[in-house]
Design a protein around this motif. Sequence first.
Motif, mmCIF file in Angstrom:
data_model
loop_
_atom_site.group_PDB
_atom_site.id
_atom_site.type_symbol
_atom_site.label_atom_id
_atom_site.label_comp_id
_atom_site.label_asym_id
_atom_site.label_seq_id
_atom_site.Cartn_x
_atom_site.Cartn_y
_atom_site.Cartn_z
ATOM 1 N N VAL A 50 31.613 -6.821 12.431
ATOM 2 C CA VAL A 50 32.334 -7.784 11.595
ATOM 3 C C VAL A 50 31.619 -9.131 11.599
ATOM 4 C CG1 VAL A 50 34.512 -9.057 11.322
ATOM 5 C CG2 VAL A 50 34.556 -6.615 11.894
ATOM 6 N N ALA A 51 31.189 -9.574 12.770
ATOM 7 C CA ALA A 51 30.515 -10.878 12.883
ATOM 8 C C ALA A 51 29.220 -10.908 12.085
ATOM 9 C CB ALA A 51 30.260 -11.210 14.345
ATOM 10 N N ALA A 52 28.438 -9.848 12.173
ATOM 11 C CA ALA A 52 27.185 -9.796 11.420
ATOM 12 C C ALA A 52 27.462 -9.749 9.920
ATOM 13 C CB ALA A 52 26.359 -8.592 11.854
ATOM 14 N N ARG A 53 28.415 -8.938 9.528
ATOM 15 C CA ARG A 53 28.760 -8.827 8.104
ATOM 16 C C ARG A 53 29.220 -10.169 7.547
ATOM 17 N NH1 ARG A 53 33.362 -8.176 5.043
ATOM 18 N NH2 ARG A 53 33.174 -6.899 3.172
ATOM 19 N N ASN A 54 29.991 -10.911 8.338
ATOM 20 C CA ASN A 54 30.536 -12.194 7.885
ATOM 21 C C ASN A 54 29.629 -13.372 8.227
ATOM 22 O OD1 ASN A 54 32.706 -10.836 6.830
ATOM 23 N ND2 ASN A 54 34.061 -11.269 8.539
ATOM 24 N N GLN A 55 28.467 -13.081 8.771
ATOM 25 C CA GLN A 55 27.444 -14.080 9.074
ATOM 26 C C GLN A 55 27.950 -15.198 9.983
ATOM 27 O OE1 GLN A 55 25.660 -15.355 5.381
ATOM 28 N NE2 GLN A 55 25.175 -13.264 4.794
ATOM 29 N N CYS A 56 28.698 -14.808 11.000
ATOM 30 C CA CYS A 56 29.144 -15.771 12.012
ATOM 31 C C CYS A 56 28.159 -15.676 13.179
ATOM 32 C CB CYS A 56 30.568 -15.471 12.480
ATOM 33 S SG CYS A 56 31.169 -16.657 13.708
ATOM 34 N N HIS A 57 27.159 -16.530 13.138
ATOM 35 C CA HIS A 57 26.082 -16.463 14.131
ATOM 36 C C HIS A 57 26.584 -16.759 15.543
ATOM 37 C CE1 HIS A 57 23.615 -15.956 10.672
ATOM 38 N NE2 HIS A 57 23.997 -17.119 10.183
ATOM 39 N N LEU A 58 27.539 -17.664 15.672
ATOM 40 C CA LEU A 58 28.120 -17.947 16.978
ATOM 41 C C LEU A 58 28.768 -16.688 17.550
ATOM 42 C CD1 LEU A 58 29.087 -19.762 19.297
ATOM 43 C CD2 LEU A 58 31.056 -20.377 17.858
ATOM 44 N N CYS A 59 29.554 -15.998 16.735
ATOM 45 C CA CYS A 59 30.221 -14.774 17.193
ATOM 46 C C CYS A 59 29.206 -13.697 17.569
ATOM 47 C CB CYS A 59 31.170 -14.251 16.123
ATOM 48 S SG CYS A 59 32.550 -15.355 15.767
ATOM 49 N N VAL A 60 28.156 -13.566 16.774
ATOM 50 C CA VAL A 60 27.117 -12.585 17.091
ATOM 51 C C VAL A 60 26.499 -12.914 18.444
ATOM 52 C CG1 VAL A 60 24.844 -11.697 16.446
ATOM 53 C CG2 VAL A 60 26.629 -11.935 14.699
ATOM 54 N N ASP A 61 26.133 -14.175 18.642
ATOM 55 C CA ASP A 61 25.529 -14.574 19.919
ATOM 56 C C ASP A 61 26.474 -14.327 21.089
ATOM 57 O OD1 ASP A 61 23.300 -15.386 18.485
ATOM 58 O OD2 ASP A 61 23.753 -17.527 18.647
ATOM 59 N N MET A 62 27.742 -14.723 20.933
ATOM 60 C CA MET A 62 28.722 -14.551 22.007
ATOM 61 C C MET A 62 28.907 -13.077 22.361
ATOM 62 S SD MET A 62 31.730 -17.209 20.880
ATOM 63 C CE MET A 62 32.924 -16.252 21.767
ATOM 64 N N HIS A 63 29.047 -12.263 21.341
ATOM 65 C CA HIS A 63 29.388 -10.867 21.595
ATOM 66 C C HIS A 63 28.171 -10.014 21.934
ATOM 67 C CE1 HIS A 63 33.673 -11.203 21.169
ATOM 68 N NE2 HIS A 63 33.407 -12.148 20.286
ATOM 69 N N GLU A 64 26.977 -10.430 21.539
ATOM 70 C CA GLU A 64 25.781 -9.750 22.045
ATOM 71 C C GLU A 64 25.669 -9.973 23.550
ATOM 72 O OE1 GLU A 64 22.481 -11.175 19.690
ATOM 73 O OE2 GLU A 64 22.664 -9.496 18.285
ATOM 74 N N THR A 65 25.964 -11.196 23.981
ATOM 75 C CA THR A 65 25.944 -11.501 25.417
ATOM 76 C C THR A 65 26.998 -10.674 26.150
ATOM 77 O OG1 THR A 65 25.126 -13.733 25.001
ATOM 78 C CG2 THR A 65 26.234 -13.353 27.118
ATOM 79 N N LYS A 66 28.204 -10.640 25.601
ATOM 80 C CA LYS A 66 29.285 -9.875 26.223
ATOM 81 C C LYS A 66 28.937 -8.381 26.283
ATOM 82 C CE LYS A 66 34.280 -9.237 26.081
ATOM 83 N NZ LYS A 66 35.531 -9.561 25.404
ATOM 84 N N PHE A 67 28.364 -7.858 25.202
ATOM 85 C CA PHE A 67 27.971 -6.455 25.159
ATOM 86 C C PHE A 67 26.953 -6.156 26.260
ATOM 87 C CE2 PHE A 67 25.625 -2.749 23.800
ATOM 88 C CZ PHE A 67 26.574 -1.929 23.232
ATOM 89 N N ALA A 68 25.950 -7.018 26.393
ATOM 90 C CA ALA A 68 24.899 -6.816 27.399
ATOM 91 C C ALA A 68 25.465 -6.843 28.817
ATOM 92 C CB ALA A 68 23.814 -7.882 27.248
ATOM 93 N N GLU A 69 26.497 -7.650 29.034
ATOM 94 C CA GLU A 69 27.107 -7.761 30.365
ATOM 95 C C GLU A 69 27.955 -6.551 30.736
ATOM 96 O OE1 GLU A 69 29.164 -11.499 30.067
ATOM 97 O OE2 GLU A 69 27.328 -12.663 30.411
#
Length: 137
Positions: A50-69
């Motif tokens: 959803v974040a990538a589709r809606n181009q919310c770069h902050l959300c992408v960054d936050m959730h990529e970090t969360k995913f990696a953790e």
Amino acid sequence: MQLDLTARTADAVARLKESPHTLDGFLKLSQIFESTTLDPHSRETVVLTVAARNQCHLCVDMHETKFAELGPAPSPERLDAVRSFTLQVLASSGAVSDAELDAFLSHGYTRQNALEVVLGIGTYTVSTLANRLVRAA
């Protein structure tokens, strides 16, 4: 990078406080989504889609970090199935075909999970669109 992300997140929350109802609604929905039966990697995949589709770069960054953790992820095929299903739900406004639903279910997901994907889409549509509106994204 983490400090920058933390500062960006705090800034986004501060901006969303202009509408306490929007912020509160998102936080409540997010808490509910986090309690669903979808596994954590699948939830994060829905959010990232959803974040990538809606181009919310902050959300992408936050959730990529969360995913990696989260540590080791399920099979790439399973996560691709939830990603594809999320995009199909968005593209069809929920009217996915039986074949699309069956493809999702064939990767070990349930009909309950399908509805939980819809919850995640709604939750993170609020977040991503609000973040973009207040220029936090």
